[in-house]
Design a protein around this motif. Sequence first.
Motif, PDB file in Angstrom:
ATOM      1  N   VAL A   1       0.842  -1.190   0.000  1.00 47.64           N
ATOM      2  CA  VAL A   1       0.000   0.000   0.000  1.00 47.64           C
ATOM      3  C   VAL A   1       0.875   1.235   0.000  1.00 47.64           C
ATOM      4  CG1 VAL A   1      -1.582   1.377   1.398  1.00 47.64           C
ATOM      5  CG2 VAL A   1      -2.013  -1.060   1.084  1.00 47.64           C
ATOM      6  N   THR A   2       0.563   2.175  -0.855  1.00 42.67           N
ATOM      7  CA  THR A   2       1.221   3.475  -0.857  1.00 42.67           C
ATOM      8  C   THR A   2       0.183   4.532  -0.504  1.00 42.67           C
ATOM      9  OG1 THR A   2       2.742   2.757  -2.590  1.00 42.67           O
ATOM     10  CG2 THR A   2       2.561   5.127  -2.200  1.00 42.67           C
TER      11      THR A   2
ATOM     12  N   GLU B   1      -5.211   1.854   5.567  1.00 41.66           N
ATOM     13  CA  GLU B   1      -5.551   1.172   4.318  1.00 41.66           C
ATOM     14  C   GLU B   1      -5.155  -0.304   4.349  1.00 41.66           C
ATOM     15  OE1 GLU B   1      -7.169   0.254   1.009  1.00 41.66           O
ATOM     16  OE2 GLU B   1      -7.245   2.383   1.541  1.00 41.66           O
TER      17      GLU B   1
ATOM     18  N   THR C   1       3.677   4.161   3.709  1.00 37.85           N
ATOM     19  CA  THR C   1       3.755   2.857   3.046  1.00 37.85           C
ATOM     20  C   THR C   1       3.449   1.759   4.053  1.00 37.85           C
ATOM     21  OG1 THR C   1       6.137   2.644   3.487  1.00 37.85           O
ATOM     22  CG2 THR C   1       5.491   3.638   1.373  1.00 37.85           C
TER      23      THR C   1
ATOM     24  N   GLU D   1      -9.092  -3.289  -4.359  1.00 39.51           N
ATOM     25  CA  GLU D   1      -9.150  -1.852  -4.624  1.00 39.51           C
ATOM     26  C   GLU D   1      -8.973  -1.090  -3.318  1.00 39.51           C
ATOM     27  OE1 GLU D   1      -9.370  -0.338  -7.448  1.00 39.51           O
ATOM     28  OE2 GLU D   1      -9.866  -1.985  -8.821  1.00 39.51           O
ATOM     29  N   PRO D   2      -8.360   0.087  -3.362  1.00 39.79           N
ATOM     30  CA  PRO D   2      -8.171   0.862  -2.128  1.00 39.79           C
ATOM     31  C   PRO D   2      -9.499   1.372  -1.569  1.00 39.79           C
ATOM     32  CG  PRO D   2      -7.485   2.131  -4.049  1.00 39.79           C
ATOM     33  CD  PRO D   2      -7.763   0.741  -4.526  1.00 39.79           C
TER      34      PRO D   2
ATOM     35  N   GLU E   1      -1.050  -2.468  -4.507  1.00 39.74           N
ATOM     36  CA  GLU E   1      -0.319  -3.231  -5.523  1.00 39.74           C
ATOM     37  C   GLU E   1      -0.111  -4.653  -5.027  1.00 39.74           C
ATOM     38  OE1 GLU E   1       4.099  -3.140  -7.708  1.00 39.74           O
ATOM     39  OE2 GLU E   1       3.501  -1.577  -6.287  1.00 39.74           O
TER      40      GLU E   1
ATOM     41  N   HIS F   1      -3.030   3.700  -2.841  1.00 40.54           N
ATOM     42  CA  HIS F   1      -2.777   2.835  -3.996  1.00 40.54           C
ATOM     43  C   HIS F   1      -2.425   1.449  -3.469  1.00 40.54           C
ATOM     44  CE1 HIS F   1      -1.415   1.500  -7.931  1.00 40.54           C
ATOM     45  NE2 HIS F   1      -0.274   1.110  -7.391  1.00 40.54           N
TER      46      HIS F   1
END
Length: 359
Positions: free
Chosen positions: A171-172, A191, A228, A254-255, A263, A261
């Motif tokens: 997660v960013t 997140e 992060t 999905e965030p 990944e 974001h």
Amino acid sequence: MRDDLAELIEVESPSSDLDALARCADTVAALGTRCTGTAPERVVVADRPHLRWRFGPGPARVVLLGHYDTVWPRGTLARWPFSVDGDRATGPGIVDMKGGLVILFHALAALDDLDGVAVVVNADEEIGSPTSTALIQDTARGAAGALVLEGSSRGRLKVARKGIAHYTVRVTGRASHAGNAPHLGVNAGVEISHQILRIAALGDPQRSTTVTPTDAVCGTTSNTVPGTARVSVDVRSFDAAELRRVDAALRGLEPVLPGAHVELEAGAARPAMPETAAAELFALAQRLSERLTGRAAEGEAVGGGSDGNLTADVGVRTLDGLGAIGGNAHAEGEWIQLSSLPDRAALVSSLVAAIGRSR
């Protein structure tokens, strides 16, 4: 067998230490050469030394698999050396799976004819066999059977193993001062927490599918909104369709927070070893063990993977869990029952001879 076991245990071989692996490869090669009269081929991939023995000029009919890497870091022996108390021996890596290597080579030493036998002992099984998969599958392809010398916690043979897939979810967000401007940040910790709950919900106990978030890392300092975060994910199932379902769901994450974001990074994976891959060899092992000991071997399906998953995936009949009987694999106090070594070696010898005659 006890002396050979002590020699192997006393050469530490963590998967991450290439120098230690090279030293242990020499020790394993010497043991195999003493027992069989044949030196191995040393197959080095990405600086990892794997060992392969091939006996006779023709293709392999029986393949035996083992590994000498362990989960224990160098220096473990200083506080936990190899020791024996009655029928119990302990030491790092003893059940997973240096005891199995002793059984493997002594089983072959008891046979007069090794024509058509192949052995692969790899250096990276504990991390998913990334550099030895091709070697294992190329050696086994077309064989009448593969025997895996992994240990057994209750003496039961492994007749099925779950397929395994590993992932990392990253997660960013956006870092900011936690006191002066938390509202300017996008909290990657919050997140990743949302994502962990979603990931854990993908498991399906009815289908024996487990989806387990494991190690997680978030942020940098206690007064900074984390920018992060990441979490590792362990997925296991006996059903290939279930592994595909979970893979698709993870790729569709999905965030939740605006500005975050997500990944996905796919890691090492092993296909499932179904019961159909082991059925014929297990029935043979039951008959042979009853003849040898008066007791038919028992079997079990397990969640852990091994290199037997790889041979089953190329259509080779595969039987696992033929190594030493013991317990506490990957845990402090790992142990084996010393008296299981000759019994298991006799069973493996009988299996090799019977499979070799089966075609």
